[in-house]
Design a protein around this motif. Structure first.
Motif, short mmCIF file in Angstrom:
data_model
loop_
_atom_site.label_atom_id
_atom_site.label_comp_id
_atom_site.label_asym_id
_atom_site.label_seq_id
_atom_site.Cartn_x
_atom_site.Cartn_y
_atom_site.Cartn_z
N GLY A 117 0.77 -1.23 0.00
CA GLY A 117 0.00 0.00 0.00
C GLY A 117 0.81 1.28 0.00
N VAL A 118 2.13 1.15 -0.11
CA VAL A 118 2.97 2.35 -0.16
C VAL A 118 2.87 2.95 -1.57
N ARG A 119 2.77 4.30 -1.66
CA ARG A 119 2.69 4.94 -2.98
C ARG A 119 3.97 4.75 -3.78
N ALA A 120 3.81 4.72 -5.10
CA ALA A 120 4.93 4.42 -5.99
C ALA A 120 6.12 5.36 -5.76
N LYS A 121 5.80 6.64 -5.59
CA LYS A 121 6.88 7.62 -5.45
C LYS A 121 7.71 7.34 -4.20
N GLN A 122 6.99 7.08 -3.10
CA GLN A 122 7.72 6.80 -1.86
C GLN A 122 8.44 5.46 -1.95
N ALA A 123 7.78 4.46 -2.56
CA ALA A 123 8.39 3.14 -2.70
C ALA A 123 9.69 3.25 -3.50
N ARG A 124 9.68 4.11 -4.53
CA ARG A 124 10.90 4.26 -5.34
C ARG A 124 12.00 4.94 -4.52
N ARG A 125 11.59 5.94 -3.73
CA ARG A 125 12.57 6.61 -2.88
C ARG A 125 13.23 5.61 -1.93
N GLU A 126 12.38 4.79 -1.29
CA GLU A 126 12.87 3.76 -0.37
C GLU A 126 13.79 2.78 -1.09
N ALA A 127 13.36 2.39 -2.30
CA ALA A 127 14.12 1.39 -3.06
C ALA A 127 15.51 1.93 -3.40
N LEU A 128 15.57 3.18 -3.84
CA LEU A 128 16.88 3.75 -4.20
C LEU A 128 17.78 3.83 -2.96
N ALA A 129 17.18 4.17 -1.82
CA ALA A 129 17.96 4.23 -0.57
C ALA A 129 18.48 2.84 -0.20
N ALA A 130 17.58 1.84 -0.31
CA ALA A 130 17.97 0.47 0.05
C ALA A 130 19.06 -0.05 -0.89
N LEU A 131 18.94 0.29 -2.18
CA LEU A 131 19.94 -0.17 -3.15
C LEU A 131 21.28 0.52 -2.91
N ALA A 132 21.22 1.81 -2.53
CA ALA A 132 22.46 2.51 -2.23
C ALA A 132 23.14 1.88 -1.02
N GLU A 133 22.33 1.48 -0.03
CA GLU A 133 22.89 0.85 1.18
C GLU A 133 23.63 -0.44 0.86
N VAL A 134 23.16 -1.19 -0.13
CA VAL A 134 23.84 -2.44 -0.46
C VAL A 134 24.88 -2.22 -1.56
#
Lengths: 234, 175
Positions: A117-134
């Motif tokens: 249920g997370v909005r696409a824009k926020q999900a993408r922001r989270e995803a980019l942060a998570a990918l940067a972390e790894v």
């Protein structure tokens, strides 16, 4: 130890079938994994490793005993509640079939969050942060444009995107060569040090050795642990 | 023991003092092979006797610089190009212990399990050492070698357990 475990199995038993054909996959296992802790489970095939992981992640329920994730006892939950708890709190990394080939790395990481249920824009922001972390800096590539090690990075990022801090890894180094396998463990270790709880199933001792504690399963029971003092104190 | 050839390898990079050789030897092999200064000087005098190194003049602090000779370079070359054979390695106590336990019809499973846990603790320490920043390339390769050996031992223990569980003779003794 005085910490609140992220996941706890208390006297967990799992029996498949009944009567004389009953198979005792797991017999009275006690195990806790706290935040910041990496626990490895070793054992031959049929020792109960996968059953243990499935119970810890709420993919399966114990025949008796209790499983608690982030303070919530799973036995009391309906199937729907259990699915919601899994999405919110539990991430999985498997040996293969990890990523959807037609989605980019970032979209793969976004998917479970969007389902939640997370909005696409926020999900993408989270995803980019998570990918940067790894340490993956090509978020718009497709899985087949990435190396095996990079694909596991994406899978780990996806497993921990959002607020999830329980990561269950089943042979995550499966087909990788040893330097790449070491990288995956280094990454899991780093996520642990950042506060995640990781339960790792592996048959390779070189990877299990990255754990704080190694637990040996045999015939559905914990035969031994490298943290013997702690086990007997419980 | 390869101390002789190890010192020759270090001297092939240029003349060195005994103390310097010791420091560099340990830096290459990690703390895994500690060398005392006495061993260094004993080895150097044997190398000198065999014409593989040559001492220089004593400096004002009484230190002697050693250089590798042509014969020394040839010996180093020979050593590097010769594979190590199994019989050059010391016998493995664990192998003997398990063989004897089976022969004496002792219960082998607890022996295997105890060893597996102990070897896993060793592996954990080796991985910890590897994760510490600042280990040089040579040191990492030495650690990696020990990790592979411990890993092989674990696999062998798994094999022993599987074979012995299947064998009626050992099940009898456990019953």
């Amino acid at each position: 130890m005085s910490f609140d475990p992220v996941v706890r199995l208390a006297d967990a038993t799992r029996v498949h079938g009944d009567g004389p054909q009953a198979v005792h996959a797991l017999r009275g296992v006690n195990l806790e994994v706290g935040a910041g802790e990496l626990v490895a489970v070793m054992g031959s095939s049929g020792s109960g490793k996968s059953t243990l992981l499935n119970l810890a992640g709420g993919l399966d329920r114990p025949t008796s005993g209790a499983v608690t994730v982030e303070g919530t006892p799973l036995t009391s939950l309906t199937a729907k509640e259990l699915a919601a708890l899994r999405r919110r709190h539990v991430g999985y990394v498997f040996q293969d079939l990890n990523l959807i080939p037609s989605l980019t790395a970032a979209e793969n990481v976004m998917l479970p969050r969007e389902l939640d249920g997370v909005r696409a824009k926020q999900a993408r922001r989270e995803a980019l942060a998570a990918l940067a972390e790894v340490g993956l800096d090509e978020p718009d590539r497709f899985p087949d444009e990435l190396s095996g090690g990079q694909r596991q990075r994406v899978a780990i990022a996806r497993a921990l995107a959002g607020e999830r801090r329980l990561l269950l890894a089943d042979e995550p180094t499966g087909a990788l060569d040893t330097p790449t396998g070491d990288e995956v463990l280094q990454l899991l270790r780093a996520r642990c040090d950042a506060g995640a709880a990781v339960l790792l199933v592996t048959h390779e001792s070189r990877y299990a050795a990255w754990a704080d504690r190694v637990v040996f399963l045999r015939d559905g029971m914990i035969a031994d642990s490298t943290d013997a003092a702690l086990e007997t104190a419980r | 023991m390869a101390i002789r050839q190890g010192l020759l390898a270090l001297l092939s990079m240029g003349p060195r003092y005994g103390y310097q050789l010791r420091t560099e030897f340990e830096a290459s092999t990690g703390a895994t092979w500690p060398l005392n200064i006495g061993q260094v000087y004993t080895t150097l005098s044997r190398l000198e006797r065999d014409g593989l190194v040559a001492p220089g003049e004593q400096d004002d602090q009484g230190r002697v610089v050693y250089s590798i000779t042509e014969a020394g370079r040839a010996e180093l070359e020979r050593w590097l190009s010769t594979p190590v054979t199994q019989s050059d390695r010391p016998r493995d106590e664990l192998v003997i212990k398990l063989a004897m336990a089976v022969t004496a019809r002792a219960d082998v499973r607890p022996v295997i399990q105890a060893q597996r846990t102990a070897t896993m603790r060793t592996l954990q320490e080796l991985v910890r050492a590897k994760r510490v920043n600042g280990a040089g390339a040579a040191q990492l390769l030495v650690l990696e070698s020990m990790i592979f050996q411990a890993e092989a031992e674990q696999r062998w223990l798994d094999h022993c357990e599987a074979v012995l569980t299947a064998s009626p003779q050992t099940q009898e003794t456990q019953a």
